[in-house]
Design a protein around this motif. Structure first.
Motif, short mmCIF file in Angstrom:
data_model
loop_
_atom_site.label_atom_id
_atom_site.label_comp_id
_atom_site.label_asym_id
_atom_site.label_seq_id
_atom_site.Cartn_x
_atom_site.Cartn_y
_atom_site.Cartn_z
N MET A 56 0.86 -1.17 0.00
CA MET A 56 0.00 0.00 0.00
C MET A 56 0.90 1.23 0.00
O MET A 56 1.88 1.28 0.72
N ASN A 57 0.55 2.16 -0.82
CA ASN A 57 1.27 3.43 -0.81
C ASN A 57 0.27 4.56 -0.55
O ASN A 57 -0.94 4.33 -0.50
N ARG A 58 0.78 5.75 -0.38
CA ARG A 58 -0.08 6.89 -0.02
C ARG A 58 -1.12 7.16 -1.10
O ARG A 58 -2.29 7.43 -0.81
N ALA A 59 -0.72 7.08 -2.38
CA ALA A 59 -1.67 7.34 -3.47
C ALA A 59 -2.81 6.32 -3.45
O ALA A 59 -3.97 6.68 -3.67
N SER A 60 -2.50 5.07 -3.17
CA SER A 60 -3.54 4.03 -3.10
C SER A 60 -4.48 4.28 -1.92
O SER A 60 -5.70 4.14 -2.05
N LEU A 61 -3.91 4.67 -0.79
CA LEU A 61 -4.74 4.99 0.38
C LEU A 61 -5.69 6.14 0.05
O LEU A 61 -6.89 6.08 0.35
N GLU A 62 -5.17 7.18 -0.59
CA GLU A 62 -6.01 8.32 -0.94
C GLU A 62 -7.11 7.92 -1.93
O GLU A 62 -8.25 8.38 -1.82
N GLU A 63 -6.78 7.03 -2.86
CA GLU A 63 -7.79 6.59 -3.82
C GLU A 63 -8.90 5.80 -3.12
O GLU A 63 -10.08 5.97 -3.43
N LEU A 64 -8.53 4.96 -2.17
CA LEU A 64 -9.53 4.23 -1.39
C LEU A 64 -10.44 5.19 -0.62
O LEU A 64 -11.66 5.00 -0.57
N ILE A 85 -8.55 5.48 9.92
CA ILE A 85 -7.57 4.54 9.38
C ILE A 85 -6.84 3.99 10.60
O ILE A 85 -6.15 4.74 11.31
N ILE A 86 -7.00 2.71 10.87
CA ILE A 86 -6.48 2.18 12.13
C ILE A 86 -5.37 1.14 11.96
O ILE A 86 -4.79 0.72 12.95
N GLY A 87 -5.05 0.74 10.77
CA GLY A 87 -4.00 -0.24 10.56
C GLY A 87 -2.71 0.42 10.10
O GLY A 87 -2.53 1.64 10.21
N SER A 88 -1.82 -0.39 9.56
CA SER A 88 -0.51 0.11 9.11
C SER A 88 -0.62 1.26 8.12
O SER A 88 0.25 2.13 8.08
N ALA A 89 -1.69 1.27 7.33
CA ALA A 89 -1.85 2.35 6.35
C ALA A 89 -1.90 3.72 7.01
O ALA A 89 -1.60 4.73 6.38
N SER A 90 -2.25 3.76 8.32
CA SER A 90 -2.26 5.05 9.02
C SER A 90 -0.87 5.69 9.04
O SER A 90 -0.75 6.90 9.11
N LEU A 91 0.16 4.88 8.94
CA LEU A 91 1.53 5.39 8.94
C LEU A 91 1.85 6.17 7.66
O LEU A 91 2.75 7.01 7.65
N LEU A 92 1.13 5.88 6.60
CA LEU A 92 1.41 6.51 5.31
C LEU A 92 1.07 7.99 5.28
O LEU A 92 1.58 8.72 4.43
N HIS A 128 4.26 9.42 6.94
CA HIS A 128 5.50 8.80 6.43
C HIS A 128 5.23 8.06 5.12
O HIS A 128 5.31 6.83 5.06
N PRO A 129 4.90 8.79 4.05
CA PRO A 129 4.51 8.12 2.81
C PRO A 129 5.58 7.21 2.22
O PRO A 129 5.25 6.24 1.53
N TRP A 130 6.83 7.46 2.50
CA TRP A 130 7.91 6.63 1.96
C TRP A 130 7.85 5.19 2.49
O TRP A 130 8.43 4.29 1.88
N LEU A 131 7.12 4.94 3.58
CA LEU A 131 7.01 3.58 4.10
C LEU A 131 6.27 2.65 3.15
O LEU A 131 6.32 1.43 3.29
N GLY A 132 5.58 3.23 2.16
CA GLY A 132 4.87 2.43 1.17
C GLY A 132 5.65 2.25 -0.13
O GLY A 132 5.17 1.60 -1.06
N GLN A 163 8.75 0.98 -2.65
CA GLN A 163 9.41 -0.31 -2.88
C GLN A 163 10.55 -0.51 -1.89
O GLN A 163 11.34 0.38 -1.64
N GLY A 164 10.59 -1.69 -1.28
CA GLY A 164 11.63 -2.02 -0.32
C GLY A 164 11.32 -1.59 1.10
O GLY A 164 12.06 -1.91 2.02
N GLN A 165 10.24 -0.87 1.29
CA GLN A 165 9.84 -0.41 2.63
C GLN A 165 8.79 -1.37 3.20
O GLN A 165 8.17 -2.14 2.46
N PRO A 166 8.56 -1.33 4.50
CA PRO A 166 7.71 -2.35 5.14
C PRO A 166 6.25 -2.39 4.72
O PRO A 166 5.60 -3.42 4.86
N LEU A 167 5.71 -1.30 4.18
CA LEU A 167 4.29 -1.32 3.80
C LEU A 167 4.07 -1.54 2.31
O LEU A 167 2.92 -1.62 1.86
N ALA A 168 5.14 -1.66 1.56
CA ALA A 168 5.03 -1.81 0.10
C ALA A 168 4.23 -3.05 -0.30
O ALA A 168 3.49 -3.03 -1.27
N ALA A 169 4.36 -4.12 0.47
CA ALA A 169 3.69 -5.37 0.11
C ALA A 169 2.24 -5.45 0.64
O ALA A 169 1.50 -6.35 0.27
#
Length: 184
Positions: free
Chosen positions: A1-9, A24-31, A34-38, A40-46
Protein backbone atom coordinates in the motif's frame (compact mmCIF):
# COMPACT_ATOMS: atom_id res chain seq x y z
CA UNK A 1 0.00 0.00 0.00
CA UNK A 2 1.27 3.43 -0.81
CA UNK A 3 -0.08 6.89 -0.02
CA UNK A 4 -1.67 7.34 -3.47
CA UNK A 5 -3.54 4.03 -3.10
CA UNK A 6 -4.74 4.99 0.38
CA UNK A 7 -6.01 8.32 -0.94
CA UNK A 8 -7.79 6.59 -3.82
CA UNK A 9 -9.53 4.23 -1.39
CA UNK A 10 -10.64 7.17 0.74
CA UNK A 11 -11.98 9.10 -2.26
CA UNK A 12 -13.89 6.00 -3.38
CA UNK A 13 -15.32 5.57 0.13
CA UNK A 14 -16.45 9.20 0.20
CA UNK A 15 -18.19 8.77 -3.16
CA UNK A 16 -20.05 5.69 -1.92
CA UNK A 17 -21.32 6.84 1.48
CA UNK A 18 -21.52 9.92 3.65
CA UNK A 19 -19.76 9.40 6.96
CA UNK A 20 -19.18 11.42 10.08
CA UNK A 21 -15.74 9.94 10.69
CA UNK A 22 -13.70 7.24 9.06
CA UNK A 23 -10.60 6.17 10.94
CA UNK A 24 -7.57 4.54 9.38
CA UNK A 25 -6.48 2.18 12.13
CA UNK A 26 -4.00 -0.24 10.56
CA UNK A 27 -0.51 0.11 9.11
CA UNK A 28 -1.85 2.35 6.35
CA UNK A 29 -2.26 5.05 9.02
CA UNK A 30 1.53 5.39 8.94
CA UNK A 31 1.41 6.51 5.31
CA UNK A 32 -0.17 9.84 6.20
CA UNK A 33 2.94 11.18 7.95
CA UNK A 34 5.50 8.80 6.43
CA UNK A 35 4.51 8.12 2.81
CA UNK A 36 7.91 6.63 1.96
CA UNK A 37 7.01 3.58 4.10
CA UNK A 38 4.87 2.43 1.17
CA UNK A 39 7.66 2.71 -1.40
CA UNK A 40 9.41 -0.31 -2.88
CA UNK A 41 11.63 -2.02 -0.32
CA UNK A 42 9.84 -0.41 2.63
CA UNK A 43 7.71 -2.35 5.14
CA UNK A 44 4.29 -1.32 3.80
CA UNK A 45 5.03 -1.81 0.10
CA UNK A 46 3.69 -5.37 0.11
CA UNK A 47 0.50 -4.51 2.03
CA UNK A 48 -2.65 -4.72 -0.07
CA UNK A 49 -5.20 -3.29 2.34
CA UNK A 50 -6.16 -0.36 4.52
CA UNK A 51 -8.15 -0.93 7.72
CA UNK A 52 -11.03 1.49 8.23
CA UNK A 53 -13.55 1.94 11.03
CA UNK A 54 -16.66 4.10 10.69
CA UNK A 55 -17.49 6.16 13.76
CA UNK A 56 -20.15 6.19 14.89
CA UNK A 57 -20.88 2.63 13.86
CA UNK A 58 -23.14 2.31 10.84
CA UNK A 59 -23.52 -1.30 9.73
CA UNK A 60 -25.37 -0.36 6.55
CA UNK A 61 -22.67 2.05 5.35
CA UNK A 62 -19.92 -0.33 6.41
CA UNK A 63 -21.64 -3.05 4.37
CA UNK A 64 -21.75 -0.81 1.30
CA UNK A 65 -18.04 -0.02 1.64
CA UNK A 66 -17.12 -3.65 2.14
CA UNK A 67 -19.24 -4.75 -0.82
CA UNK A 68 -17.63 -2.19 -3.12
CA UNK A 69 -14.07 -1.78 -1.79
CA UNK A 70 -13.42 -5.05 0.05
CA UNK A 71 -11.20 -7.98 -0.77
CA UNK A 72 -12.28 -9.86 -3.88
CA UNK A 73 -14.59 -7.07 -5.05
CA UNK A 74 -14.32 -5.37 -8.46
CA UNK A 75 -12.39 -2.38 -7.04
CA UNK A 76 -9.80 -4.72 -5.51
CA UNK A 77 -9.57 -6.81 -8.66
CA UNK A 78 -9.00 -3.71 -10.78
CA UNK A 79 -6.65 -1.82 -8.45
CA UNK A 80 -4.82 -4.61 -6.62
CA UNK A 81 -5.62 -3.29 -3.14
CA UNK A 82 -8.71 -3.06 -0.97
CA UNK A 83 -10.29 -1.73 2.21
CA UNK A 84 -11.00 -3.84 5.25
CA UNK A 85 -14.00 -2.32 7.01
CA UNK A 86 -13.73 -3.31 10.65
CA UNK A 87 -16.29 -3.18 13.42
CA UNK A 88 -15.72 -0.44 15.99
CA UNK A 89 -15.38 -3.01 18.79
CA UNK A 90 -11.83 -3.62 17.49
CA UNK A 91 -10.94 -0.34 19.20
CA UNK A 92 -11.40 -2.01 22.59
CA UNK A 93 -7.84 -3.24 22.08
CA UNK A 94 -6.49 0.30 21.85
CA UNK A 95 -4.95 2.28 24.73
CA UNK A 96 -7.20 4.63 26.68
CA UNK A 97 -7.44 8.06 25.06
CA UNK A 98 -6.77 6.82 21.54
CA UNK A 99 -9.74 8.76 20.13
CA UNK A 100 -8.42 12.04 21.51
CA UNK A 101 -5.09 11.32 19.80
CA UNK A 102 -6.58 10.65 16.37
CA UNK A 103 -5.06 12.99 13.82
CA UNK A 104 -6.95 14.49 10.89
CA UNK A 105 -5.76 13.47 7.44
CA UNK A 106 -4.96 16.61 5.46
CA UNK A 107 -7.21 17.10 2.45
CA UNK A 108 -9.87 14.63 3.61
CA UNK A 109 -12.88 15.87 5.55
CA UNK A 110 -13.87 13.50 8.35
CA UNK A 111 -10.86 11.18 7.88
CA UNK A 112 -8.59 10.52 10.83
CA UNK A 113 -5.64 8.24 11.41
CA UNK A 114 -4.35 6.38 14.43
CA UNK A 115 -1.34 7.83 16.21
CA UNK A 116 1.79 5.62 15.89
CA UNK A 117 2.10 4.51 19.54
CA UNK A 118 -1.59 3.56 19.62
CA UNK A 119 -1.06 1.62 16.39
CA UNK A 120 1.91 -0.11 18.03
CA UNK A 121 -0.28 -1.45 20.85
CA UNK A 122 -2.79 -2.73 18.29
CA UNK A 123 0.04 -4.44 16.40
CA UNK A 124 1.28 -6.04 19.63
CA UNK A 125 -2.19 -7.55 20.05
CA UNK A 126 -1.98 -9.02 16.55
CA UNK A 127 1.60 -10.16 17.12
CA UNK A 128 2.06 -11.48 13.59
CA UNK A 129 5.55 -11.50 12.07
CA UNK A 130 4.60 -8.67 9.69
CA UNK A 131 3.43 -6.56 12.66
CA UNK A 132 6.67 -7.21 14.54
CA UNK A 133 8.68 -6.25 11.44
CA UNK A 134 6.82 -2.95 11.08
CA UNK A 135 7.36 -2.09 14.74
CA UNK A 136 11.06 -2.98 14.58
CA UNK A 137 11.45 -0.82 11.48
CA UNK A 138 9.66 2.13 13.12
CA UNK A 139 11.88 1.91 16.19
CA UNK A 140 15.06 1.58 14.15
CA UNK A 141 14.12 4.59 12.02
CA UNK A 142 13.26 6.71 15.06
CA UNK A 143 9.59 6.95 14.03
CA UNK A 144 8.34 5.36 17.23
CA UNK A 145 9.28 6.14 20.85
CA UNK A 146 9.70 2.95 22.87
CA UNK A 147 8.91 4.71 26.17
CA UNK A 148 5.64 6.09 24.80
CA UNK A 149 4.62 2.67 23.47
CA UNK A 150 5.46 1.03 26.82
CA UNK A 151 3.40 3.67 28.64
CA UNK A 152 0.44 3.10 26.34
CA UNK A 153 0.80 -0.67 26.73
CA UNK A 154 0.94 -0.34 30.52
CA UNK A 155 -2.22 1.83 30.46
CA UNK A 156 -4.19 -0.55 28.23
CA UNK A 157 -6.64 -2.80 30.07
CA UNK A 158 -5.65 -6.33 29.12
CA UNK A 159 -7.25 -9.68 29.71
CA UNK A 160 -5.08 -11.86 31.89
CA UNK A 161 -4.37 -14.26 29.03
CA UNK A 162 -3.11 -11.35 26.86
CA UNK A 163 -0.70 -9.80 29.36
CA UNK A 164 2.10 -12.33 28.92
CA UNK A 165 1.64 -12.49 25.15
CA UNK A 166 1.74 -8.74 24.52
CA UNK A 167 4.70 -8.06 26.79
CA UNK A 168 6.58 -10.99 25.20
CA UNK A 169 5.93 -9.61 21.71
CA UNK A 170 7.05 -6.16 22.87
CA UNK A 171 10.25 -7.63 24.37
CA UNK A 172 10.95 -9.38 21.06
CA UNK A 173 10.39 -6.14 19.13
CA UNK A 174 12.80 -4.27 21.41
CA UNK A 175 15.39 -7.05 21.16
CA UNK A 176 15.28 -7.06 17.36
CA UNK A 177 15.35 -3.27 17.14
CA UNK A 178 18.31 -3.03 19.50
CA UNK A 179 20.25 -5.77 17.71
CA UNK A 180 19.78 -4.02 14.38
CA UNK A 181 18.16 -7.17 13.05
CA UNK A 182 14.89 -6.92 11.17
CA UNK A 183 14.29 -10.67 10.80
CA UNK A 184 11.47 -12.01 12.90
Amino acid sequence: MNRASLEELLRAAAELVEFERICIIGSASLLVDHPWLGEQGQPLAASLDADFVLLPEDAEKAGVLLARLGRGRPFASEKGYHADILRPDITELFPPGWEERLEPMPGFEGVFFLEAADLAVAKLHAGRPKDVEVLVHLLQEGLLDAKVVRGRLDATPLREKDIVKLYAVWARVLQLAESGDSRV
